[in-house]
Design a protein around this motif. Structure first.
Motif, PDB file in Angstrom:
ATOM      1  N   LEU A  14      43.384  20.321  39.748  1.00 13.88           N
ATOM      2  CA  LEU A  14      42.185  20.277  40.351  1.00 13.88           C
ATOM      3  C   LEU A  14      42.343  20.821  41.654  1.00 13.88           C
ATOM      4  O   LEU A  14      41.739  21.649  42.137  1.00 13.88           O
ATOM      5  CB  LEU A  14      41.474  19.032  40.409  1.00 13.88           C
ATOM      6  N   PRO A  15      43.280  20.239  42.471  1.00 18.13           N
ATOM      7  CA  PRO A  15      43.419  20.402  43.894  1.00 18.13           C
ATOM      8  C   PRO A  15      43.903  22.078  43.723  1.00 18.13           C
ATOM      9  O   PRO A  15      43.352  22.832  44.668  1.00 18.13           O
ATOM     10  CB  PRO A  15      44.588  19.636  44.423  1.00 18.13           C
ATOM     11  N   ILE A  16      44.723  22.474  42.987  1.00 17.86           N
ATOM     12  CA  ILE A  16      45.107  23.952  43.102  1.00 17.86           C
ATOM     13  C   ILE A  16      43.856  24.759  42.532  1.00 17.86           C
ATOM     14  O   ILE A  16      43.888  25.978  43.110  1.00 17.86           O
ATOM     15  CB  ILE A  16      46.361  24.172  42.047  1.00 17.86           C
ATOM     16  N   PHE A  17      43.200  24.285  41.559  1.00 18.19           N
ATOM     17  CA  PHE A  17      42.075  25.085  41.147  1.00 18.19           C
ATOM     18  C   PHE A  17      41.122  25.196  42.149  1.00 18.19           C
ATOM     19  O   PHE A  17      40.599  26.431  42.402  1.00 18.19           O
ATOM     20  CB  PHE A  17      41.458  24.386  39.882  1.00 18.19           C
ATOM     21  N   CYS A  18      41.008  24.312  43.157  1.00 17.11           N
ATOM     22  CA  CYS A  18      39.977  24.396  44.067  1.00 17.11           C
ATOM     23  C   CYS A  18      40.163  25.343  45.179  1.00 17.11           C
ATOM     24  O   CYS A  18      39.555  26.079  45.640  1.00 17.11           O
ATOM     25  CB  CYS A  18      39.717  22.994  44.732  1.00 17.11           C
ATOM     26  N   MET A  19      41.785  25.375  45.446  1.00 15.70           N
ATOM     27  CA  MET A  19      42.112  26.478  46.104  1.00 15.70           C
ATOM     28  C   MET A  19      42.072  27.699  45.651  1.00 15.70           C
ATOM     29  O   MET A  19      41.710  28.649  46.497  1.00 15.70           O
ATOM     30  CB  MET A  19      43.736  26.072  46.543  1.00 15.70           C
ATOM     31  N   ILE A  20      42.405  27.903  44.365  1.00 17.39           N
ATOM     32  CA  ILE A  20      42.156  29.314  43.714  1.00 17.39           C
ATOM     33  C   ILE A  20      40.988  29.638  44.003  1.00 17.39           C
ATOM     34  O   ILE A  20      40.718  30.877  44.073  1.00 17.39           O
ATOM     35  CB  ILE A  20      42.775  29.209  42.385  1.00 17.39           C
ATOM     36  N   LEU A  21      39.939  28.873  43.487  1.00 20.77           N
ATOM     37  CA  LEU A  21      38.487  29.015  43.834  1.00 20.77           C
ATOM     38  C   LEU A  21      37.927  29.754  45.205  1.00 20.77           C
ATOM     39  O   LEU A  21      37.179  30.618  45.149  1.00 20.77           O
ATOM     40  CB  LEU A  21      37.602  27.683  43.515  1.00 20.77           C
ATOM     41  N   VAL A  22      38.666  29.141  46.271  1.00 20.73           N
ATOM     42  CA  VAL A  22      38.237  29.583  47.466  1.00 20.73           C
ATOM     43  C   VAL A  22      39.059  30.872  47.841  1.00 20.73           C
ATOM     44  O   VAL A  22      38.162  31.902  48.280  1.00 20.73           O
ATOM     45  CB  VAL A  22      38.825  28.491  48.557  1.00 20.73           C
ATOM     46  N   MET A  23      40.064  31.314  47.156  1.00 21.28           N
ATOM     47  CA  MET A  23      40.636  32.566  47.398  1.00 21.28           C
ATOM     48  C   MET A  23      39.797  33.687  46.719  1.00 21.28           C
ATOM     49  O   MET A  23      39.626  34.526  47.291  1.00 21.28           O
ATOM     50  CB  MET A  23      42.012  32.384  46.712  1.00 21.28           C
ATOM     51  N   ALA A  24      39.342  33.013  45.257  1.00 23.67           N
ATOM     52  CA  ALA A  24      38.397  33.980  44.680  1.00 23.67           C
ATOM     53  C   ALA A  24      37.140  34.257  45.387  1.00 23.67           C
ATOM     54  O   ALA A  24      37.032  35.677  45.349  1.00 23.67           O
ATOM     55  CB  ALA A  24      38.158  33.289  43.385  1.00 23.67           C
ATOM     56  N   VAL A  25      36.558  33.747  46.073  1.00 28.91           N
ATOM     57  CA  VAL A  25      35.509  33.685  46.992  1.00 28.91           C
ATOM     58  C   VAL A  25      35.692  35.067  48.026  1.00 28.91           C
ATOM     59  O   VAL A  25      34.862  35.890  48.105  1.00 28.91           O
ATOM     60  CB  VAL A  25      35.007  32.671  47.501  1.00 28.91           C
ATOM     61  N   ASN A  26      37.084  34.669  48.473  1.00 30.86           N
ATOM     62  CA  ASN A  26      37.377  35.543  49.690  1.00 30.86           C
ATOM     63  C   ASN A  26      37.528  37.202  48.896  1.00 30.86           C
ATOM     64  O   ASN A  26      37.243  38.282  49.452  1.00 30.86           O
ATOM     65  CB  ASN A  26      38.777  35.106  50.338  1.00 30.86           C
ATOM     66  N   ILE A  27      38.194  37.292  47.907  1.00 29.89           N
ATOM     67  CA  ILE A  27      38.453  38.490  47.096  1.00 29.89           C
ATOM     68  C   ILE A  27      37.068  39.168  46.820  1.00 29.89           C
ATOM     69  O   ILE A  27      36.779  40.322  46.812  1.00 29.89           O
ATOM     70  CB  ILE A  27      39.138  38.164  45.683  1.00 29.89           C
ATOM     71  N   ILE A  28      36.183  38.312  46.168  1.00 33.04           N
ATOM     72  CA  ILE A  28      34.553  38.782  45.875  1.00 33.04           C
ATOM     73  C   ILE A  28      34.180  39.291  47.142  1.00 33.04           C
ATOM     74  O   ILE A  28      33.271  40.383  47.000  1.00 33.04           O
ATOM     75  CB  ILE A  28      33.892  37.617  45.142  1.00 33.04           C
ATOM     76  N   TYR A  29      33.970  38.701  48.236  1.00 38.05           N
ATOM     77  CA  TYR A  29      33.487  39.033  49.336  1.00 38.05           C
ATOM     78  C   TYR A  29      34.124  40.441  50.022  1.00 38.05           C
ATOM     79  O   TYR A  29      33.244  41.362  50.281  1.00 38.05           O
ATOM     80  CB  TYR A  29      33.661  37.879  50.482  1.00 38.05           C
ATOM     81  N   ASP A  30      35.462  40.370  49.839  1.00 36.45           N
ATOM     82  CA  ASP A  30      36.081  41.683  50.400  1.00 36.45           C
ATOM     83  C   ASP A  30      35.691  42.893  49.597  1.00 36.45           C
ATOM     84  O   ASP A  30      35.309  43.964  50.064  1.00 36.45           O
ATOM     85  CB  ASP A  30      37.608  41.550  50.416  1.00 36.45           C
ATOM     86  N   VAL A  31      35.685  42.750  48.037  1.00 36.20           N
ATOM     87  CA  VAL A  31      35.442  43.961  47.434  1.00 36.20           C
ATOM     88  C   VAL A  31      34.116  44.286  47.301  1.00 36.20           C
ATOM     89  O   VAL A  31      33.583  45.472  47.480  1.00 36.20           O
ATOM     90  CB  VAL A  31      35.575  43.413  45.790  1.00 36.20           C
ATOM     91  N   ALA A  32      32.854  43.242  47.740  1.00 36.27           N
ATOM     92  CA  ALA A  32      31.572  43.513  47.709  1.00 36.27           C
ATOM     93  C   ALA A  32      31.375  44.346  49.267  1.00 36.27           C
ATOM     94  O   ALA A  32      30.414  45.123  49.336  1.00 36.27           O
ATOM     95  CB  ALA A  32      30.650  42.251  47.816  1.00 36.27           C
ATOM     96  N   ASN A  33      32.169  44.181  50.235  1.00 40.22           N
ATOM     97  CA  ASN A  33      32.066  44.928  51.556  1.00 40.22           C
ATOM     98  C   ASN A  33      33.075  46.202  51.405  1.00 40.22           C
ATOM     99  O   ASN A  33      33.219  46.662  52.525  1.00 40.22           O
ATOM    100  CB  ASN A  33      32.502  44.073  52.547  1.00 40.22           C
ATOM    101  N   GLY A  34      33.505  46.344  50.364  1.00 38.48           N
ATOM    102  CA  GLY A  34      34.301  47.649  50.660  1.00 38.48           C
ATOM    103  C   GLY A  34      35.739  47.559  50.870  1.00 38.48           C
ATOM    104  O   GLY A  34      36.391  48.652  51.486  1.00 38.48           O
ATOM    105  N   ASN A  35      36.144  46.424  51.356  1.00 41.70           N
ATOM    106  CA  ASN A  35      37.756  46.367  51.653  1.00 41.70           C
ATOM    107  C   ASN A  35      38.410  46.137  50.723  1.00 41.70           C
ATOM    108  O   ASN A  35      38.219  45.859  49.471  1.00 41.70           O
ATOM    109  CB  ASN A  35      37.546  44.914  52.692  1.00 41.70           C
ATOM    110  N   PHE A  36      39.877  46.041  50.934  1.00 41.81           N
ATOM    111  CA  PHE A  36      40.921  45.820  50.128  1.00 41.81           C
ATOM    112  C   PHE A  36      40.794  44.593  49.441  1.00 41.81           C
ATOM    113  O   PHE A  36      40.649  43.569  50.059  1.00 41.81           O
ATOM    114  CB  PHE A  36      42.139  45.905  50.784  1.00 41.81           C
ATOM    115  N   ALA A  37      40.850  44.651  48.083  1.00 39.88           N
ATOM    116  CA  ALA A  37      40.649  43.294  47.267  1.00 39.88           C
ATOM    117  C   ALA A  37      41.472  42.158  47.809  1.00 39.88           C
ATOM    118  O   ALA A  37      41.080  40.743  47.684  1.00 39.88           O
ATOM    119  CB  ALA A  37      40.655  43.430  45.704  1.00 39.88           C
ATOM    120  N   LEU A  38      42.658  42.466  48.013  1.00 42.90           N
ATOM    121  CA  LEU A  38      43.671  41.460  48.394  1.00 42.90           C
ATOM    122  C   LEU A  38      44.041  41.336  49.700  1.00 42.90           C
ATOM    123  O   LEU A  38      44.977  40.889  50.245  1.00 42.90           O
ATOM    124  CB  LEU A  38      45.081  41.669  47.807  1.00 42.90           C
TER     125      LEU A  38
END
Length: 354
Positions: A14-38
């Motif tokens: 669960l701690p690792i999953f929560c961290m991955i979830l936060v990272m996923a939000v960053n990836i989605i935000y960057d893609v939505a704004n036309g930035n590099f996915a990673l």
């Protein structure tokens, strides 16, 4: 299905999953704004220092990670929390800067005494505060929250008295290094890593970790088994105070001053949440230090993410609170039991259909 059960049943899932979830939000935000996915994971060197969101999270989350070490041991041994760690940070920082600048001096470009004296003084002040809390909890059987409420209220005021009601500035490069950089790496990251490694080795190579968990599970049974419960609890509070002292020195070094009113403000809440997000029970007993460390950096990752997507400083705590509530709720025993029961029902339904 068995592989999924095995994966979700891992202690740190669960701690690792929560961290991955936060990272996923960053990836989605960057893609939505036309930035590099990673873009979140990109690390570069600018002006001779490491730069990137990950570095910022590791750097800014260092104080919380250090506090989470002591808080984990306190929660495990006493089934209570130390709500004074933020104030003790402030007191330790004030005492350190007062020693380095000299009493009554508001700003200095030269050290009044060797740097090592000031640093050790700040750490010693943290230990003294931890010993005070530990004595009340272990020897006088005062409830942990009530016992630590004393320094939660008084430590900042004591720090102001030590600094003669002033913000003491220590504008010396040798002091600033604790919150600055060593080469290209932020010093707070190195300090946090050293603290984590030392306490991990102590817990792994000695029986201390087992003793702490035994006392947290059943203090009376531990005493009968020959473990001095009071000494274990007292030691955990001293370690927690030491961690607060170290974190306070790092925080003071970042701003080259002792701001007693603001250093460590609300950090006790983040430290407690780190333990909870790490999958540790606030009722004491078994603990996972790695989970608490992941929890500390998850909290910082949430804060950094909110700022990155344009949330203002004033609004960030609201969003952060909602996110933390969701994460904690997912890890709550009733929720786990519900999903376990739901999974069992599905298995029975499949079996009946077959």
């Amino acid at each position: 299905m068995n592989k999924i059960k095995k994966l979700t049943g891992m202690p740190l899932f669960l701690p690792i999953f929560c961290m991955i979830l936060v990272m996923a939000v960053n990836i989605i935000y960057d893609v939505a704004n036309g930035n590099f996915a990673l873009n979140f994971f990109t690390i570069s060197i600018r002006n001779g220092i490491l730069y990137g969101r990950l570095i910022d999270i590791l750097n800014r989350g260092s104080e919380i990670a250090i506090l989470a070490i002591g808080m984990t041991l306190v929660v495990s041994s006493s089934a209570g929390t130390d709500i004074s760690v933020g104030s003790v940070m402030s007191l330790a920082a004030s005492f350190c800067c007062m020693l380095l600048a000299g009493y009554g001096v508001s700003s200095t470009n030269e050290l009044a005494m060797p740097l090592i004296i000031g640093v050790l003084g700040g750490m010693l002040m943290g230990c003294v505060c931890g010993a005070f809390n530990g004595f009340l909890v272990a020897n006088l059987n005062v409830q942990p929250m009530v016992a630590t409420l004393i320094l939660y209220s008084a430590a900042r005021a004591i720090g102001l008295l030590l600094c003669n009601n002033m913000i003491v500035y220590v504008r010396v490069p040798s002091f600033k290094v604790f919150g600055d950089y060593v080469g290209i790496i932020p010093t707070p990251i190195i300090i946090a890593a050293v603290c984590i490694i030392i306490i991990t080795l102590v817990l792994k190579k000695t029986a201390l970790g087992l003793y702490i968990q035994s006392v947290g599970i059943n203090k009376k049974a531990s005493r009968i088994a020959g473990i001095k419960s009071e000494k274990m609890i007292f030691l955990c509070y001293v370690i927690c105070g030491l961690c607060a002292g170290i974190a306070g020195i790092v925080a003071a070094s970042r701003i080259s001053s002792a701001d007693s009113n603001n250093i460590g403000k609300n950090f006790e809440l983040d430290a407690i949440l780190s333990v909870a997000l790490g999958g540790n029970s606030l009722g004491g007993g078994k603990f996972r230090l790695a989970g608490s460390i992941i929890g500390a950096y998850t909290i910082q990752a949430i804060t950094t993410t909110l700022y990155a997507i344009g949330v203002s400083t004033e609004q960030a705590p609201v969003y952060k609170a909602v996110i933390v509530i969701i994460i904690v709720a997912v890890q709550a025993p009733p929720v786990k039991a519900f999903f376990k029961k739901w999974s069992a029902k599905r298995q029975l339904a499949k079996g009946g259909a077959a």
